[in-house]
Design an enzyme around this catalytic site. Structure first.
Site, PDB file in Angstrom:
ATOM      1  N   SER A   1       0.515  -1.068  -0.308  1.00  0.00           N
ATOM      2  CA  SER A   1       0.027  -0.212   0.187  1.00  0.00           C
ATOM      3  C   SER A   1       0.919   1.604  -0.196  1.00  0.00           C
ATOM      4  O   SER A   1       2.013   1.569  -1.483  1.00  0.00           O
ATOM      5  CB  SER A   1      -0.428  -0.158   1.206  1.00  0.00           C
ATOM      6  OG  SER A   1      -2.159   0.847   0.958  1.00  0.00           O
TER       7      SER A   1
ATOM      8  N   ASP B   1      -9.852  -5.051  -3.422  1.00  0.00           N
ATOM      9  CA  ASP B   1      -9.203  -4.086  -3.052  1.00  0.00           C
ATOM     10  C   ASP B   1      -9.892  -2.981  -2.911  1.00  0.00           C
ATOM     11  O   ASP B   1     -10.416  -2.071  -4.328  1.00  0.00           O
ATOM     12  CB  ASP B   1      -8.072  -3.665  -3.671  1.00  0.00           C
ATOM     13  CG  ASP B   1      -7.540  -2.236  -2.973  1.00  0.00           C
ATOM     14  OD1 ASP B   1      -7.903  -2.539  -1.774  1.00  0.00           O
ATOM     15  OD2 ASP B   1      -6.110  -2.752  -1.964  1.00  0.00           O
TER      16      ASP B   1
ATOM     17  N   HIS C   1      -8.268  -5.815   0.230  1.00  0.00           N
ATOM     18  CA  HIS C   1      -6.526  -5.147   0.660  1.00  0.00           C
ATOM     19  C   HIS C   1      -6.202  -5.402   1.420  1.00  0.00           C
ATOM     20  O   HIS C   1      -5.966  -5.564   3.099  1.00  0.00           O
ATOM     21  CB  HIS C   1      -7.427  -3.529   0.240  1.00  0.00           C
ATOM     22  CG  HIS C   1      -5.832  -2.722   0.921  1.00  0.00           C
ATOM     23  ND1 HIS C   1      -4.922  -1.799   0.189  1.00  0.00           N
ATOM     24  CD2 HIS C   1      -4.769  -1.439   2.243  1.00  0.00           C
ATOM     25  CE1 HIS C   1      -4.409  -1.238   0.003  1.00  0.00           C
ATOM     26  NE2 HIS C   1      -3.980  -1.198   1.233  1.00  0.00           N
TER      27      HIS C   1
END
Length: 228
Positions: A119, A173, A204
């Site tokens: 991320s 996600d 995610h």
């Protein structure tokens, strides 16, 4: 961020000859991916040091200004874009360079170092690696995006034009949308980078199939380094 960031470390064997610097996501810390190491399925002969640094604690605008560990401020975000703090991106890239320099001082040359991240950490891994002046062993970019596309394009270095890139994203996600991951892939491929792309039916996060694929990819990078 001029000092070397604090970090957790895991070594698969004494006298590591290869390093992975793995950056966590927003509001997490270095412990987030430490449990992944035993699940990678690395060969018993691998001598790899995993470095899991903690990002500094800063106010994050898109989260109401709350203090949390972050590699840069995000001013706003939606499913397809986000407005980020480019100065913070630059500062975190410099902090990563300090970690690389420390690994060099501990006997691991840059061409035996992989930058990895999830991320927001993956966004820094992309930017720091592809703008680094010396050749790295590889980049792992998980559920991530290019935080400052033009900043990166303006700072790409020839040293890492051929550096292997493993990029993966969840098709479900809803934090960093799949389109952002695909856009990063497409931008880099248009610049001539060979991106090994994987997608997984997950939100995610990471999944076991992905972790095993990362382990196989890392094993190849480590074996290649042994022959260099």
């Amino acid at each position: 961020m001029s000092d070397v960031l604090p970090a957790l470390e895991v070594e698969t064997a004494a006298e590591a000859d290869f390093s992975v610097i793995w950056l966590h996501g927003l509001a997490a810390d270095g412990s987030d991916f430490e449990p992944v190491v035993p699940e990678l399925g690395l060969p018993g002969s691998a001598k790899i040091r995993f470095v899991f640094p903690h990002a500094p604690v800063i106010p994050v605008t898109c989260n109401g200004g709350y203090l949390m560990r972050a590699w840069y401020d995000i001013k706003y975000l939606d499913g397809s874009t986000r407005d980020v703090d480019e100065a913070g991106v630059r500062a975190s890239c410099e902090a990563v360079r300090a970690l690389i320099t420390r690994e060099n001082a501990r006997g691991v040359p840059t061409h035996r170092i992989v930058l990895a991240g999830f991320s927001q950490g993956g966004a820094i891994a992309y930017t720091a690696a592809l703008s680094h002046p010396d050749t790295l062993a590889g980049v792992i970019a998980l559920s991530t995006y290019l935080p400052a596309r033009q900043l990166l394009l303006d700072s790409l270095t020839e040293a890492n034009r051929s550096t292997p890139i493993f990029a993966a994203h969840g098709t479900q996600d809803d934090v960093v949308g799949l389109r952002l991951g695909e856009a990063a892939r497409d931008t880099l491929q248009a610049e001539g980078y060979a991106v090994e792309w994987r997608s997984y039916a997950m939100p995610h996060s990471v999944c076991l199939d992905e972790i095993r694929a990362i382990g196989a990819w890392l094993t190849t990078r480590w074996q290649t380094a042994q022959r260099a």
